[in-house]
Design an enzyme around this catalytic site. Structure first.
Site, PDB file in Angstrom:
ATOM      1  N   LEU A 112     -61.537 -54.193  25.773  1.00 29.28           N
ATOM      2  CA  LEU A 112     -60.771 -54.892  24.727  1.00 29.28           C
ATOM      3  C   LEU A 112     -60.924 -54.243  23.354  1.00 29.28           C
ATOM      4  CD1 LEU A 112     -61.128 -58.663  25.740  1.00 29.28           C
ATOM      5  CD2 LEU A 112     -59.352 -57.013  26.337  1.00 29.28           C
ATOM      6  N   ASP A 163     -70.206 -48.376  31.386  1.00 30.26           N
ATOM      7  CA  ASP A 163     -68.898 -47.860  31.814  1.00 30.26           C
ATOM      8  C   ASP A 163     -68.205 -47.006  30.757  1.00 30.26           C
ATOM      9  OD1 ASP A 163     -66.677 -47.741  33.792  1.00 30.26           O
ATOM     10  OD2 ASP A 163     -65.636 -48.481  32.031  1.00 30.26           O
ATOM     11  N   ASP A 181     -59.657 -52.236  34.990  1.00 26.49           N
ATOM     12  CA  ASP A 181     -60.036 -51.127  34.094  1.00 26.49           C
ATOM     13  C   ASP A 181     -58.981 -50.966  32.991  1.00 26.49           C
ATOM     14  OD1 ASP A 181     -61.440 -49.104  32.892  1.00 26.49           O
ATOM     15  OD2 ASP A 181     -61.230 -47.662  34.528  1.00 26.49           O
ATOM     16  N   PRO A 192     -58.665 -40.687  28.584  1.00 23.41           N
ATOM     17  CA  PRO A 192     -58.455 -41.312  29.889  1.00 23.41           C
ATOM     18  C   PRO A 192     -58.368 -42.828  29.781  1.00 23.41           C
ATOM     19  CG  PRO A 192     -60.743 -40.587  29.670  1.00 23.41           C
ATOM     20  CD  PRO A 192     -60.031 -40.170  28.398  1.00 23.41           C
ATOM     21  N   GLY A 193     -57.451 -43.417  30.537  1.00 16.96           N
ATOM     22  CA  GLY A 193     -57.353 -44.877  30.566  1.00 16.96           C
ATOM     23  C   GLY A 193     -55.920 -45.350  30.586  1.00 16.96           C
TER      24      GLY A 193
HETATM   25  O1  DOR Z   1     -60.146 -44.159  32.205  1.00 13.08           O
HETATM   26  C1  DOR Z   1     -61.109 -44.738  31.725  1.00 13.08           C
HETATM   27  N1  DOR Z   1     -61.059 -45.268  30.502  1.00 13.08           N
HETATM   28  N2  DOR Z   1     -62.216 -44.827  32.437  1.00 13.08           N
HETATM   29  C2  DOR Z   1     -63.355 -45.293  31.921  1.00 13.08           C
HETATM   30  O2  DOR Z   1     -64.336 -45.314  32.619  1.00 13.08           O
HETATM   31  C3  DOR Z   1     -63.416 -45.734  30.521  1.00 13.08           C
HETATM   32  C4  DOR Z   1     -62.096 -46.115  30.028  1.00 13.08           C
HETATM   33  C5  DOR Z   1     -62.001 -46.248  28.534  1.00 13.08           C
HETATM   34  O3  DOR Z   1     -62.899 -46.834  27.919  1.00 13.08           O
HETATM   35  O4  DOR Z   1     -61.009 -45.818  27.969  1.00 13.08           O
HETATM   36 ZN    ZN Z   2     -65.367 -46.466  34.229  1.00 17.92          ZN
END
Ligand code: DOR
Ligand code: ZN
Length: 442
Positions: free
Chosen positions: A60, A151, A304, A322-323
């Site tokens: 968040l 994480d 996630d 990433p995310g």
């Molecule tokens: O893709 C990801 N984004 N994997 C993760 O473990 C962390 C996350 C992030 O915090 O953006």
């Molecule tokens: Zn992760």
């Protein structure tokens, strides 16, 4: 507030019934119930009623990166997605490695009032992987931290992980591991395989995940501790979790909607929205993950949800953060991959999105049966509806959905948190909303 849900299918099964919600609880279930004076009567026309969803893995971004998301915007996304509880990961700024931060996250979530925001505490100070945090103080705080995770990063030092498992088991909390051996993923941006090789992207091998899953299963076995595996992404992880469960090891695992639906064929476009950790794998991995979720080898779905601002995603693939967003699309992706495919029923959806995650963290008031006297944490789903995903229209402050322009099945039409409407017909907060003031049953 009294609400009468007229004509719902409990778990999508049997004949339609009416459900009366009063004083935060399910007060009555039956056919042709009379609406009490002043009740809000919601015509549900045979839609599916499920227990509210619980997400063990949400980012968040508050405190620290509120330009990408905050507890208010993320809570609205959660309510619209049918969630009544989410677990907010600790990789904030400052890191949630003390009760000051974890208590703030809990308080802010209650102030917004759209979903219970349970803070996840960091395992190591500053997510640096060396010194354990004071997990006991965070667990004893107002935020009652039940789950700890670094994480975004892996607790890669085996001695630190061993001590974390021992400490956590002593105080009855859960360690959730982001399984990534960092020495195998230096500069990695995509799944290591033919697609990344052809496109010139540095590969993230399956072994980086699987070697940690195997190690942590063995560490948990010897510590007599529980371990939870975040975002399982490979067929090999499925086999390791299956093996560990057969040995009687206390291991649980989650899978994300994006790893169920998408694969690394998407890399072709070099679109930064498809960059995620762990990376999108091959189609054969997605097939194994779906089967494992149906079979119960993988216990639950977790989003996630990882918001990132436009400048962090709309750039060169290797530079993109990433995310992916996940809260508002999770149910639809699960329906598409698991229900439409015939692998799961609606009752199974309740298991993997509500009951199992609530049980993994021991939440007493979530994932409960749809029965009289139970807390009214509920979601009404239209199983026949379809919708087209548009990132800009999602409630998150960020737009980074990998499902942009996809048509997906099923919509959430109503979400109730302790009998209070938190999302209705695609709007959260709903019209006439006034945020809760008091504390909630935690
Ligand atoms: O893709 C990801 N984004 N994997 C993760 O473990 C962390 C996350 C992030 O915090 O953006
Ligand atoms: Zn992760």
């Amino acid at each position: 507030m009294t609400i009468l849900l007229r004509s719902v299918l409990l778990y999508g099964e049997g004949d339609p019934v009416d459900v009366l919600v009063d004083d935060g609880q399910i007060a009555e279930i039956g056919q042709g119930l009379d609406a009490p004076e002043g009740a809000d009567v919601v015509e549900c026309d045979g839609k599916v009623l499920l227990p509210g969803f619980v997400d063990l893995h949400t980012h968040l971004r508050e405190p620290g990166r509120e330009y990408a998301e905050d507890i208010e915007t993320g809570s609205a996304a959660a309510a619209l997605g049918g969630f009544t509880a989410v677990f907010a990961m600790a990789n904030t700024d400052p890191v949630a490695d003390s009760a000051v931060v974890t208590d703030h996250v809990w308080h802010r979530g209650q102030e917004v009032g759209l979903v219970d925001v349970h803070p996840v505490g960091a395992v190591t100070v500053g997510l640096k992987g060396t010194q354990l945090t004071e997990m006991g103080l965070m667990a004893a705080g107002v935020g009652k931290v039940r789950m700890f995770s670094d994480d975004g990063l892996c607790v890669d030092d085996p001695l630190v992980m061993r001590r974390a498992l021992e400490y956590a088991s002593g105080i009855g909390v859960l360690i959730a591991q982001h399984a990534e051996e960092p020495r195998l993923t230096v500069d990695a941006v995509a799944h290591e395989g033919p697609n990344a090789a052809r496109l010139g992207l540095t590969g993230w091998p399956r072994s980086a995940e699987e070697s940690i899953v195997a190690r942590d299963a063995i560490l948990a076995r010897d510590a007599g501790a529980r371990v939870h595996i975040c975002h399982a992404s490979t067929a090999g992880t499925v086999e390791l979790v299956r093996w560990a469960k057969e040995q009687g090891i206390s291991i649980t695992a989650e899978v994300t909607p994006h790893h169920l639906l998408l694969d690394d064929a998407l890399l072709e476009s070099y679109d930064g929205r498809n960059r995620v950790t762990p990376p999108l794998r091959e189609a054969s991995d997605a097939v194994a993950l779906r089967q494992a979720l149906a079979d119960g080898v993988i216990d639950c779905v977790a989003t996630d949800h990882a918001p990132h601002a436009e400048h962090e995603k709309m750039c060169e693939f290797a530079v993109a953060r990433p995310g992916m967003l996940g809260l508002q699309t999770a149910l639809s992706v699960v329906v598409e991959t698991m229900v439409r495919s015939g692998l799961m029923t609606w009752r199974d959806v309740a298991r993997v999105m509500s009951e199992a995650p609530a049980a993994i963290v021991g939440l007493p008031d979530q994932g409960r049966p749809l029965e009289v006297g139970e807390p009214a944490n509920l979601v009404v789903v239209d199983p026949e509806a379809t919708w087209t995903v548009t990132g800009a229209e999602l409630a998150s402050r960020s737009d980074n959905t990998p499902f942009e322009a996809m048509e997906l099945p099923a919509t959430v039409t109503l979400t109730l948190l302790r009998g209070k409407v938190t999302a209705r017909d695609g709007q959260s907060p709903p019209a006439g909303w006034s945020a809760a003031t008091g504390e909630s049953a935690q």
